[in-house]
Design a protein around this motif. Sequence first.
Motif, PDB file in Angstrom:
ATOM      1  N   ASP A 145       0.818  -1.215   0.000  1.00 22.09           N
ATOM      2  CA  ASP A 145       0.000   0.000   0.000  1.00 22.09           C
ATOM      3  C   ASP A 145       0.853   1.266   0.000  1.00 22.09           C
ATOM      4  O   ASP A 145       0.326   2.366   0.183  1.00 22.09           O
ATOM      5  CB  ASP A 145      -0.954   0.012   1.199  1.00 22.09           C
ATOM      6  CG  ASP A 145      -0.282   0.474   2.486  1.00 22.09           C
ATOM      7  OD1 ASP A 145       0.922   0.177   2.671  1.00 22.09           O
ATOM      8  OD2 ASP A 145      -0.956   1.126   3.304  1.00 22.09           O
ATOM      9  N   GLY A 182      -4.454   1.906  -2.766  1.00 27.67           N
ATOM     10  CA  GLY A 182      -4.480   3.305  -2.375  1.00 27.67           C
ATOM     11  C   GLY A 182      -3.714   4.218  -3.310  1.00 27.67           C
ATOM     12  O   GLY A 182      -3.322   3.844  -4.414  1.00 27.67           O
ATOM     13  N   ASN A 183      -3.482   5.451  -2.838  1.00 28.52           N
ATOM     14  CA  ASN A 183      -2.878   6.477  -3.700  1.00 28.52           C
ATOM     15  C   ASN A 183      -1.436   6.801  -3.339  1.00 28.52           C
ATOM     16  O   ASN A 183      -0.885   7.792  -3.821  1.00 28.52           O
ATOM     17  CB  ASN A 183      -3.732   7.750  -3.667  1.00 28.52           C
ATOM     18  CG  ASN A 183      -3.916   8.290  -2.259  1.00 28.52           C
ATOM     19  OD1 ASN A 183      -3.245   7.864  -1.314  1.00 28.52           O
ATOM     20  ND2 ASN A 183      -4.840   9.226  -2.113  1.00 28.52           N
ATOM     21  N   GLN A 184      -0.815   5.989  -2.479  1.00 27.47           N
ATOM     22  CA  GLN A 184       0.575   6.215  -2.103  1.00 27.47           C
ATOM     23  C   GLN A 184       1.528   5.254  -2.817  1.00 27.47           C
ATOM     24  O   GLN A 184       2.688   5.108  -2.441  1.00 27.47           O
ATOM     25  CB  GLN A 184       0.739   6.059  -0.585  1.00 27.47           C
ATOM     26  CG  GLN A 184      -0.105   7.015   0.233  1.00 27.47           C
ATOM     27  CD  GLN A 184       0.246   8.467  -0.031  1.00 27.47           C
ATOM     28  OE1 GLN A 184       1.422   8.817  -0.099  1.00 27.47           O
ATOM     29  NE2 GLN A 184      -0.764   9.317  -0.189  1.00 27.47           N
ATOM     30  N   ASP A 186       3.779   3.628  -5.922  1.00 27.28           N
ATOM     31  CA  ASP A 186       4.584   3.956  -7.103  1.00 27.28           C
ATOM     32  C   ASP A 186       4.103   3.034  -8.230  1.00 27.28           C
ATOM     33  O   ASP A 186       4.553   1.899  -8.362  1.00 27.28           O
ATOM     34  CB  ASP A 186       6.072   3.741  -6.801  1.00 27.28           C
ATOM     35  CG  ASP A 186       6.968   4.133  -7.973  1.00 27.28           C
ATOM     36  OD1 ASP A 186       6.456   4.261  -9.104  1.00 27.28           O
ATOM     37  OD2 ASP A 186       8.179   4.282  -7.756  1.00 27.28           O
ATOM     38  N   LYS A 187       3.177   3.530  -9.041  1.00 28.27           N
ATOM     39  CA  LYS A 187       2.560   2.689 -10.064  1.00 28.27           C
ATOM     40  C   LYS A 187       3.564   2.225 -11.114  1.00 28.27           C
ATOM     41  O   LYS A 187       3.476   1.100 -11.609  1.00 28.27           O
ATOM     42  CB  LYS A 187       1.395   3.424 -10.732  1.00 28.27           C
ATOM     43  CG  LYS A 187       0.185   3.599  -9.826  1.00 28.27           C
ATOM     44  CD  LYS A 187      -1.002   4.161 -10.605  1.00 28.27           C
ATOM     45  CE  LYS A 187      -2.232   4.245  -9.716  1.00 28.27           C
ATOM     46  NZ  LYS A 187      -3.416   4.760 -10.455  1.00 28.27           N
ATOM     47  N   PHE A 202      -4.604  -1.752  -9.345  1.00 26.49           N
ATOM     48  CA  PHE A 202      -4.500  -0.652  -8.399  1.00 26.49           C
ATOM     49  C   PHE A 202      -5.864  -0.316  -7.789  1.00 26.49           C
ATOM     50  O   PHE A 202      -6.482   0.702  -8.136  1.00 26.49           O
ATOM     51  CB  PHE A 202      -3.887   0.575  -9.075  1.00 26.49           C
ATOM     52  CG  PHE A 202      -2.528   0.312  -9.657  1.00 26.49           C
ATOM     53  CD1 PHE A 202      -2.360   0.107 -11.020  1.00 26.49           C
ATOM     54  CD2 PHE A 202      -1.429   0.251  -8.837  1.00 26.49           C
ATOM     55  CE1 PHE A 202      -1.103  -0.149 -11.554  1.00 26.49           C
ATOM     56  CE2 PHE A 202      -0.173   0.012  -9.352  1.00 26.49           C
ATOM     57  CZ  PHE A 202      -0.001  -0.198 -10.719  1.00 26.49           C
ATOM     58  N   GLU A 204      -8.469   1.213  -5.216  1.00 24.48           N
ATOM     59  CA  GLU A 204      -8.358   2.439  -4.431  1.00 24.48           C
ATOM     60  C   GLU A 204      -8.648   2.208  -2.955  1.00 24.48           C
ATOM     61  O   GLU A 204      -8.108   2.920  -2.096  1.00 24.48           O
ATOM     62  CB  GLU A 204      -9.314   3.493  -4.992  1.00 24.48           C
ATOM     63  CG  GLU A 204      -8.948   3.947  -6.407  1.00 24.48           C
ATOM     64  CD  GLU A 204      -9.848   5.039  -6.919  1.00 24.48           C
ATOM     65  OE1 GLU A 204     -10.770   5.442  -6.159  1.00 24.48           O
ATOM     66  OE2 GLU A 204      -9.655   5.499  -8.053  1.00 24.48           O
ATOM     67  N   THR A 205      -9.501   1.228  -2.645  1.00 26.11           N
ATOM     68  CA  THR A 205      -9.854   0.964  -1.256  1.00 26.11           C
ATOM     69  C   THR A 205      -9.756  -0.534  -0.967  1.00 26.11           C
ATOM     70  O   THR A 205      -9.787  -1.367  -1.890  1.00 26.11           O
ATOM     71  CB  THR A 205     -11.283   1.432  -0.938  1.00 26.11           C
ATOM     72  OG1 THR A 205     -12.222   0.597  -1.646  1.00 26.11           O
ATOM     73  CG2 THR A 205     -11.481   2.884  -1.365  1.00 26.11           C
TER      74      THR A 205
END
Length: 252
Positions: A145, A182-184, A186-187, A202, A204-205
């Motif tokens: 995450d 989540g949004n943290q 490194d895609k 990916f 989001e929740t």
Amino acid sequence: VEEDEETSAKQVFEIEDMHVESYLNEQWIEDTEFDYTFGKAVDLDLVLVLDASESLGAQFPQIQQTVIALVDSVFKEISNPKIGVVDFSTNINSLGLSDNINFIKLYIEQIQQGPTTNMYNAIDQGINMLNESNAPNKAMLIFADGIDNEHNADLINPDILRSRLENGHNGTKITSFAIGLGNQIDKVAMQKLATNGGVASFPETSAELPAVFSDFARSISTVHTLIYNRNQQVISQQNARDFRFVIDAVAK
């Protein structure tokens, strides 16, 4: 696995039949002279590389149960699987490859959270675990995450890990999947770590995780092996032929 370019939705297909064709006299002709067999992979070694950092907070027990459900699915869908676990925060812990489903699930239940994210070194350990295996089919699932903040970039990074996954060991490559929550995340790094037919997802929740893990289970349960046997006849470059494998598959 097929991915829709517009929606990024992934569709898993199951192979129902397969045959071999050669291109001769300007047409494709089914090859009935030589033997070929295909079937579902029955010997699969899978390593789960799992984030256990404190940033997962109170949702971590739910994530553990989602991973346990994945283990149940793998043992239901695949004959003779073995699963290993590498869990990481600051420290890295591991369970070696095992075919004891209850032991694997108990280990996952007892994983403890800790600070920071030592992901790249954990992946490296997971690769080492699979490289020691003689299984003909090997896969890895990476879940995190956040970004790695415990590695020495000169010694280990996504490019080095991807090379290890793609080059394989003794001719057996590792199909690697990555799930970044989540949004943290490194895609770019996670996409590099998904290779040899594996994909990166990916959500989001954490509420989306059961569906993502279920997609992964379906993906590896449709892995097939193909063996094509020809004789020792030497064909000159001038008379070289093209061959293709024709696959009949249905959405699973």
